[in-house]
Scaffold this motif. Structure first.
Motif, PDB file in Angstrom:
ATOM      1  N   SER A  87     -17.488 -22.807 -44.507  1.00 32.15           N
ATOM      2  CA  SER A  87     -17.141 -24.014 -45.248  1.00 32.15           C
ATOM      3  C   SER A  87     -18.059 -24.215 -46.449  1.00 32.15           C
ATOM      4  O   SER A  87     -17.730 -24.984 -47.359  1.00 32.15           O
ATOM      5  N   MET A  88     -19.188 -23.514 -46.473  1.00 25.18           N
ATOM      6  CA  MET A  88     -20.151 -23.644 -47.563  1.00 25.18           C
ATOM      7  C   MET A  88     -20.095 -22.480 -48.546  1.00 25.18           C
ATOM      8  O   MET A  88     -20.578 -22.592 -49.673  1.00 25.18           O
ATOM      9  N   TRP A  89     -19.546 -21.352 -48.107  1.00 26.99           N
ATOM     10  CA  TRP A  89     -19.543 -20.153 -48.940  1.00 26.99           C
ATOM     11  C   TRP A  89     -18.134 -19.598 -49.095  1.00 26.99           C
ATOM     12  O   TRP A  89     -17.378 -19.532 -48.139  1.00 26.99           O
ATOM     13  N   VAL A  90     -17.812 -19.189 -50.327  1.00 26.37           N
ATOM     14  CA  VAL A  90     -16.588 -18.448 -50.587  1.00 26.37           C
ATOM     15  C   VAL A  90     -16.986 -17.229 -51.407  1.00 26.37           C
ATOM     16  O   VAL A  90     -17.921 -17.300 -52.226  1.00 26.37           O
ATOM     17  N   THR A  91     -16.359 -16.104 -51.148  1.00 28.77           N
ATOM     18  CA  THR A  91     -16.689 -14.920 -51.941  1.00 28.77           C
ATOM     19  C   THR A  91     -15.973 -14.983 -53.282  1.00 28.77           C
ATOM     20  O   THR A  91     -14.977 -15.698 -53.450  1.00 28.77           O
ATOM     21  N   ARG A  92     -16.461 -14.206 -54.217  1.00 22.45           N
ATOM     22  CA  ARG A  92     -15.871 -14.231 -55.556  1.00 22.45           C
ATOM     23  C   ARG A  92     -14.416 -13.777 -55.537  1.00 22.45           C
ATOM     24  O   ARG A  92     -13.556 -14.374 -56.195  1.00 22.45           O
ATOM     25  N   SER A  93     -14.132 -12.720 -54.793  1.00 21.70           N
ATOM     26  CA  SER A  93     -12.747 -12.223 -54.770  1.00 21.70           C
ATOM     27  C   SER A  93     -11.816 -13.217 -54.089  1.00 21.70           C
ATOM     28  O   SER A  93     -10.675 -13.413 -54.526  1.00 21.70           O
ATOM     29  N   LYS A  96     -11.034 -16.041 -56.505  1.00 24.04           N
ATOM     30  CA  LYS A  96      -9.999 -15.630 -57.465  1.00 24.04           C
ATOM     31  C   LYS A  96      -8.611 -15.690 -56.830  1.00 24.04           C
ATOM     32  O   LYS A  96      -7.643 -16.128 -57.468  1.00 24.04           O
ATOM     33  N   GLU A  97      -8.525 -15.228 -55.576  1.00 22.17           N
ATOM     34  CA  GLU A  97      -7.238 -15.271 -54.880  1.00 22.17           C
ATOM     35  C   GLU A  97      -6.766 -16.710 -54.687  1.00 22.17           C
ATOM     36  O   GLU A  97      -5.576 -17.011 -54.830  1.00 22.17           O
ATOM     37  N   GLN A  98      -7.694 -17.601 -54.372  1.00 23.04           N
ATOM     38  CA  GLN A  98      -7.331 -19.001 -54.174  1.00 23.04           C
ATOM     39  C   GLN A  98      -6.823 -19.629 -55.475  1.00 23.04           C
ATOM     40  O   GLN A  98      -5.831 -20.364 -55.466  1.00 23.04           O
ATOM     41  N   LEU A  99      -7.508 -19.344 -56.572  1.00 24.88           N
ATOM     42  CA  LEU A  99      -7.056 -19.872 -57.864  1.00 24.88           C
ATOM     43  C   LEU A  99      -5.651 -19.362 -58.193  1.00 24.88           C
ATOM     44  O   LEU A  99      -4.802 -20.121 -58.676  1.00 24.88           O
ATOM     45  N   GLN A 100      -5.406 -18.091 -57.920  1.00 25.22           N
ATOM     46  CA  GLN A 100      -4.090 -17.527 -58.214  1.00 25.22           C
ATOM     47  C   GLN A 100      -3.005 -18.171 -57.358  1.00 25.22           C
ATOM     48  O   GLN A 100      -1.899 -18.471 -57.842  1.00 25.22           O
ATOM     49  N   LYS A 101      -3.325 -18.402 -56.078  1.00 26.55           N
ATOM     50  CA  LYS A 101      -2.358 -19.057 -55.191  1.00 26.55           C
ATOM     51  C   LYS A 101      -2.019 -20.462 -55.682  1.00 26.55           C
ATOM     52  O   LYS A 101      -0.853 -20.867 -55.708  1.00 26.55           O
ATOM     53  N   GLN A 161     -12.866 -17.661 -66.847  1.00 24.44           N
ATOM     54  CA  GLN A 161     -12.070 -16.484 -67.182  1.00 24.44           C
ATOM     55  C   GLN A 161     -10.630 -16.655 -66.717  1.00 24.44           C
ATOM     56  O   GLN A 161      -9.687 -16.241 -67.406  1.00 24.44           O
ATOM     57  N   PHE A 162     -10.444 -17.256 -65.547  1.00 31.49           N
ATOM     58  CA  PHE A 162      -9.084 -17.455 -65.041  1.00 31.49           C
ATOM     59  C   PHE A 162      -8.274 -18.309 -66.008  1.00 31.49           C
ATOM     60  O   PHE A 162      -7.097 -18.030 -66.268  1.00 31.49           O
ATOM     61  N   VAL A 163      -8.897 -19.342 -66.551  1.00 27.76           N
ATOM     62  CA  VAL A 163      -8.185 -20.226 -67.482  1.00 27.76           C
ATOM     63  C   VAL A 163      -7.913 -19.510 -68.808  1.00 27.76           C
ATOM     64  O   VAL A 163      -6.896 -19.764 -69.450  1.00 27.76           O
ATOM     65  N   VAL A 325     -11.524 -32.642 -49.769  1.00 30.47           N
ATOM     66  CA  VAL A 325     -11.450 -31.728 -48.635  1.00 30.47           C
ATOM     67  C   VAL A 325     -12.193 -30.444 -48.974  1.00 30.47           C
ATOM     68  O   VAL A 325     -12.124 -29.940 -50.100  1.00 30.47           O
ATOM     69  N   THR A 326     -12.943 -29.922 -47.993  1.00 30.45           N
ATOM     70  CA  THR A 326     -13.679 -28.673 -48.183  1.00 30.45           C
ATOM     71  C   THR A 326     -12.709 -27.525 -48.440  1.00 30.45           C
ATOM     72  O   THR A 326     -11.700 -27.380 -47.739  1.00 30.45           O
ATOM     73  N   ALA A 327     -13.011 -26.705 -49.434  1.00 33.08           N
ATOM     74  CA  ALA A 327     -12.120 -25.609 -49.818  1.00 33.08           C
ATOM     75  C   ALA A 327     -12.351 -24.397 -48.925  1.00 33.08           C
ATOM     76  O   ALA A 327     -13.426 -23.793 -48.933  1.00 33.08           O
ATOM     77  N   THR A 328     -11.350 -24.062 -48.135  1.00 34.28           N
ATOM     78  CA  THR A 328     -11.330 -22.845 -47.331  1.00 34.28           C
ATOM     79  C   THR A 328      -9.949 -22.237 -47.507  1.00 34.28           C
ATOM     80  O   THR A 328      -9.040 -22.863 -48.083  1.00 34.28           O
ATOM     81  N   ASN A 329      -9.758 -21.038 -46.991  1.00 36.51           N
ATOM     82  CA  ASN A 329      -8.419 -20.456 -47.060  1.00 36.51           C
ATOM     83  C   ASN A 329      -7.410 -21.335 -46.338  1.00 36.51           C
ATOM     84  O   ASN A 329      -6.252 -21.479 -46.769  1.00 36.51           O
TER      85      ASN A 329
END
Length: 403
Positions: A87-93, A96-101, A161-163, A325-329
């Protein structure tokens, strides 16, 4: 006989002379002189200049209808791809996948402050979402390269970069900072940043870059205290000391001009609110160094407790307890599953009218009423120019956010 012959000869000669004289001017028949026939002069009629068909002029309004609510996500740290997801850590990849979704589901990021005052906007046909980062400042959250671009290993750099690749997602994010127990990793080795001798200057430059580029910076208390265990004086100290330290870094690099852009939004550590009335009053009544009152207090909830955040136009809006809300998959999938409950921006064309009308508040207000009465446009929230109007129950009024 000879005489007759001579007479005939003389007669022939006379006749011949007479006939030849006719060709030399004797008894010449005058040659008739040709008379010129004058053609009538026609003066062309002037060509009629066609009258241009007036092009109808319309004013574009962005319209929001229904229950206006939005998901607000909380991120913390951004790690290497081999880092454990928590809940505290997300990997970079994964980020990126979350932003794309989210992008593929039709979401675009808006700023938190625009949500609070009702001026938020996304491209027509898209839905709003708010991204926040708690526990700033860490280099994995934002790090600025020597060329002035955010590093692609930092969360804000990835978003940046995504934007660039998806401009209609919009570059909007806020970071809630803890200035009392955070040093900054100004030196990078392998996949990690470490604190070096110039970390204060680097942090100051990073803060300035963030504000200059539209990252909103808010208060997360000086040492990330549990507000339920903090008395009124302690609450005030934590907020004031954090603001003081933040401004110290801006003044360190002579960028105190940016202090006016700092908002007075407070993110309660872990979403825990004060437990006494006195402490709650100290929180809600806090005034920042520029004299601004508290705009909002942000909560924090885990994915299984998540809820969409009501807008300032909603009857259940509470600016002193803004749900996040905490960002998780899991929560990203949850947001996408609820996308039909998040409004979509639509366009309403007001008019036809004249261009001058666009600067007349009353005229625009009347155009909205006419569009609704004609059935061209629905009731709801209207964003026109820099104005916000609330059209409900047959009336249209300019909207002013509650203080």
């Amino acid at each position: 006989m000879r005489k007759r012959f001579l007479l005939v000869l003389i007669s022939s000669l006379l006749i011949s002379t007479f006939l030849s004289g006719c060709g030399t001017g004797l008894f010449t028949t005058p040659t008739p002189t040709a008379t010129a026939t004058l053609e009538p002069t026609i003066t062309p009629l002037p060509t009629a200049t066609p009258t241009a068909t007036p092009v109808p002029y319309y004013i574009s309004a962005q319209t929001w209808t229904g229950d206006i609510q939005v998901p607000i996500l909380i991120y913390h740290r951004f790690g290497n791809d081999d880092h454990e997801l928590t809940s505290m850590w997300v990997t970079r990849s994964v980020f990126k996948e979350q932003l794309q979704k989210l992008y593929d589901a039709g979401f675009s990021a808006i700023s938190l402050s625009s949500w609070l005052d009702g001026t938020f906007s996304v491209p027509n046909g898209r839905k709003p979402i708010i991204l926040t980062i708690d526990d700033g400042w860490s280099a994995d959250q934002v790090f600025v390269n020597d060329d002035g671009t955010p590093a692609d290993y930092s969360g804000i750099g990835i978003l940046y970069q995504f934007v660039k690749d998806h401009p209609d997602f919009q570059f909007n994010v806020s970071i809630n900072v803890i200035m009392g127990d955070k040093q900054f990793g100004d030196l990078r080795y392998a996949d990690w940043n470490f604190v070096g001798p110039n970390w204060q200057k680097k942090l100051a430059d990073t803060i300035a870059w963030s504000i200059d580029n539209g990252v909103e910076v808010f208060n997360h208390t000086y040492t990330h205290v549990d507000l339920s265990q903090t008395d009124a004086a302690g609450v005030k100290y934590q907020l004031a000391k954090n603001d003081e330290a933040l401004r110290y870094f801006l003044e360190l690099i002579k960028r105190d001009d940016l202090e006016a852009k700092l908002g007075n939004v407070i993110a309660a550590p872990q979403g825990i609110m004060p437990s006494t009335d006195a402490s709650m009053r100290a929180l809600r009544n806090y005034i920042d160094p520029e004299g601004k009152a508290v705009q909002a207090v942000l909560g924090a909830y885990n994915s299984n407790e998540g809820m969409l955040t009501p807008s300032v136009f909603s009857s259940n809006y509470d600016r002193f307890n803004i749900p996040r809300v905490t960002a998780t998959n899991y929560s990203i999938d949850w947001v996408i599953s609820l996308k039909d409950q998040v409004p979509t921006a639509t366009e309403c064309k007001l008019g036809p009218t004249s261009p001058e009308t666009a600067n007349d508040l009353t005229a625009v207000q009347n155009l909205i009423s006419a569009a609704i009465q004609s059935g061209t446009c629905p009731e709801g929230v209207y964003h026109v120019q820099n104005w916000v109007f609330l059209a409900r129950n047959g009336s249209v009024n300019q909207f002013t956010p509650p203080q």
